[in-house]
Write a protein that holds these residues in place. Sequence first.
Motif, mmCIF file in Angstrom:
data_model
loop_
_atom_site.group_PDB
_atom_site.id
_atom_site.type_symbol
_atom_site.label_atom_id
_atom_site.label_comp_id
_atom_site.label_asym_id
_atom_site.label_seq_id
_atom_site.Cartn_x
_atom_site.Cartn_y
_atom_site.Cartn_z
ATOM 1 N N LEU A 1 3.341 -4.685 7.107
ATOM 2 C CA LEU A 1 1.993 -4.746 6.560
ATOM 3 C C LEU A 1 1.691 -6.158 6.067
ATOM 4 C CD1 LEU A 1 1.920 -1.457 4.447
ATOM 5 C CD2 LEU A 1 1.432 -1.762 6.891
ATOM 6 N N ILE A 2 0.536 -6.652 6.464
ATOM 7 C CA ILE A 2 0.031 -7.930 5.936
ATOM 8 C C ILE A 2 -1.258 -7.596 5.205
ATOM 9 C CG2 ILE A 2 -0.806 -10.247 6.461
ATOM 10 C CD1 ILE A 2 1.328 -8.422 9.021
ATOM 11 N N GLU A 3 -1.165 -7.483 3.886
ATOM 12 C CA GLU A 3 -2.315 -7.104 3.075
ATOM 13 C C GLU A 3 -2.910 -8.366 2.454
ATOM 14 O OE1 GLU A 3 -1.032 -4.143 0.302
ATOM 15 O OE2 GLU A 3 -0.692 -2.623 1.857
ATOM 16 N N ARG A 4 -4.080 -8.724 2.917
ATOM 17 C CA ARG A 4 -4.714 -9.948 2.427
ATOM 18 C C ARG A 4 -5.118 -9.785 0.961
ATOM 19 N NH1 ARG A 4 -2.861 -13.238 6.351
ATOM 20 N NH2 ARG A 4 -3.927 -12.941 8.362
ATOM 21 N N SER A 5 -4.948 -10.858 0.208
ATOM 22 C CA SER A 5 -5.328 -10.831 -1.204
ATOM 23 C C SER A 5 -6.773 -11.251 -1.408
ATOM 24 C CB SER A 5 -4.413 -11.760 -2.004
ATOM 25 O OG SER A 5 -4.495 -13.088 -1.504
ATOM 26 N N GLU A 6 -7.411 -11.737 -0.344
ATOM 27 C CA GLU A 6 -8.835 -12.068 -0.389
ATOM 28 C C GLU A 6 -9.438 -11.656 0.941
ATOM 29 O OE1 GLU A 6 -8.818 -16.697 1.114
ATOM 30 O OE2 GLU A 6 -8.496 -16.319 -1.030
ATOM 31 N N ASN A 7 -10.753 -11.633 1.020
ATOM 32 C CA ASN A 7 -11.415 -11.208 2.248
ATOM 33 C C ASN A 7 -11.428 -12.346 3.267
ATOM 34 O OD1 ASN A 7 -14.301 -10.918 3.835
ATOM 35 N ND2 ASN A 7 -13.246 -8.969 3.551
ATOM 36 N N TRP A 8 -10.733 -12.122 4.366
ATOM 37 C CA TRP A 8 -10.656 -13.134 5.418
ATOM 38 C C TRP A 8 -11.757 -12.973 6.451
ATOM 39 C CZ3 TRP A 8 -5.657 -15.653 7.407
ATOM 40 C CH2 TRP A 8 -4.834 -16.023 6.328
ATOM 41 N N ASN B 1 -12.702 2.421 -0.208
ATOM 42 C CA ASN B 1 -12.234 2.692 1.153
ATOM 43 C C ASN B 1 -11.125 1.738 1.570
ATOM 44 O OD1 ASN B 1 -13.793 4.947 1.700
ATOM 45 N ND2 ASN B 1 -15.488 3.763 2.546
ATOM 46 N N VAL B 2 -11.207 0.487 1.136
ATOM 47 C CA VAL B 2 -10.125 -0.469 1.412
ATOM 48 C C VAL B 2 -8.833 0.039 0.779
ATOM 49 C CG1 VAL B 2 -9.259 -2.784 0.877
ATOM 50 C CG2 VAL B 2 -11.596 -2.486 1.739
ATOM 51 N N PHE C 1 2.375 -4.400 13.582
ATOM 52 C CA PHE C 1 1.934 -5.284 12.504
ATOM 53 C C PHE C 1 0.513 -4.883 12.135
ATOM 54 C CE2 PHE C 1 5.263 -7.622 14.605
ATOM 55 C CZ PHE C 1 5.914 -8.310 13.594
ATOM 56 N N ILE C 2 0.316 -4.483 10.885
ATOM 57 C CA ILE C 2 -1.017 -4.069 10.442
ATOM 58 C C ILE C 2 -1.572 -5.116 9.488
ATOM 59 C CG2 ILE C 2 -2.401 -2.277 9.361
ATOM 60 C CD1 ILE C 2 -0.272 -0.262 10.059
ATOM 61 N N TYR C 3 -2.697 -5.688 9.869
ATOM 62 C CA TYR C 3 -3.387 -6.685 9.043
ATOM 63 C C TYR C 3 -4.529 -5.982 8.308
ATOM 64 C CZ TYR C 3 -0.853 -10.520 11.237
ATOM 65 O OH TYR C 3 0.132 -11.378 11.660
ATOM 66 N N ALA C 4 -4.378 -5.848 6.994
ATOM 67 C CA ALA C 4 -5.362 -5.142 6.172
ATOM 68 C C ALA C 4 -6.139 -6.157 5.339
ATOM 69 C CB ALA C 4 -4.661 -4.134 5.265
ATOM 70 N N ARG D 1 -11.195 -14.650 11.354
ATOM 71 C CA ARG D 1 -10.083 -15.417 10.796
ATOM 72 C C ARG D 1 -8.793 -14.608 10.836
ATOM 73 N NH1 ARG D 1 -9.572 -17.241 4.457
ATOM 74 N NH2 ARG D 1 -7.595 -18.366 4.619
ATOM 75 N N ASN D 2 -8.893 -13.320 10.554
ATOM 76 C CA ASN D 2 -7.727 -12.451 10.571
ATOM 77 C C ASN D 2 -7.101 -12.392 11.963
ATOM 78 O OD1 ASN D 2 -6.289 -11.023 8.603
ATOM 79 N ND2 ASN D 2 -8.044 -9.741 8.116
ATOM 80 N N ILE D 3 -7.938 -12.169 12.974
ATOM 81 C CA ILE D 3 -7.415 -12.048 14.335
ATOM 82 C C ILE D 3 -6.840 -13.365 14.818
ATOM 83 C CG2 ILE D 3 -8.131 -11.757 16.738
ATOM 84 C CD1 ILE D 3 -9.691 -9.344 15.953
#
Length: 302
Positions: free
Chosen positions: A68-75, A49-50, A35-38, A79-81
């Motif tokens: 893939l879990i690609e966030r739509s805003e900066n977490w 780079n993102v 599981f990749i959290y981007a 918070r991500n972990i």
Amino acid sequence: MYAPILLFVYNRPEHTRRVIESLQTNVEAIESRLFIYADQARNEADRPNVDEVRRYIRSIGGFKQVTLIERSENWGLARNIIDGVSTQVNAYGRVIVLEDDLVVSPYFLRFMNDALETYKDEERVGHIQACDFTKDPSLPDTFLIKWTGSWGWATWARAWRHFNPDGKALLAQLEERRLTHTFDFNGNYPFTRMLRHQIAGKNNSWAIRWNASLFLAGILSLNVGKSLVQNTGFDGTGTNCGGGGLYASDLWMHPLPVVPISPIAENQEARRAFARYYHRTNGFWAKAIRRIKRTLRGDFGA
């Protein structure tokens, strides 16, 4: 059952490639879910780079499944972990956690899965840490300690339930129980100050809260004396990137057996080894000498 791997990435494409390539050298990778959290860009300067990281992770193979879990805003990392670990550990019962600035040994996944299985029903063990930066030859291959490292770690749902995100409550308990000195390895490393800074908003560390949560619950971590993880993030590319020489580790490129430890108790010799290491590297003179060396190199902001 192979534990799912959670990888948290942001804006470091080369680091992300290195951690993926090192994971792919593990024979267990093909049987493991990844599981990749981007995280999304914090600002426009980070966006190229993102975007490059996201292009790369969409091409990854070599695992049982890649999600893939690609966030739509900066977490942000904390918070991500917290969200990612909570979600997946509740779904699978156990998780292995990595960040994008780590490189792992070809035997990392074997060790982590063996340890997760060996201690799955041991309530007094709540964390597995596969990185050693002390290089202390007195440390055994594996040992138990009341301290949680965050560079290549794993846990179970039963242990993650102890996680308390409320730093203020954790600090109050440490002070009420007069445990701050012990928590700080007898005053040799300022973990309590890190927690105070988290409360004050000077850092957003999830790791100090996880460390304090298990420490207060009396729950131990299984640690290694031979490192299966290297941190490559002390190159100026990360948010917390100082002091790389202090935390450099040598990758152990051989299997590391998981031999059940009995009795389940903190290894006091190992705790003293960590206290010695922190005393040697974080004492007044050690820090003063490092600052002088950085100044001589022209690094006035360090």
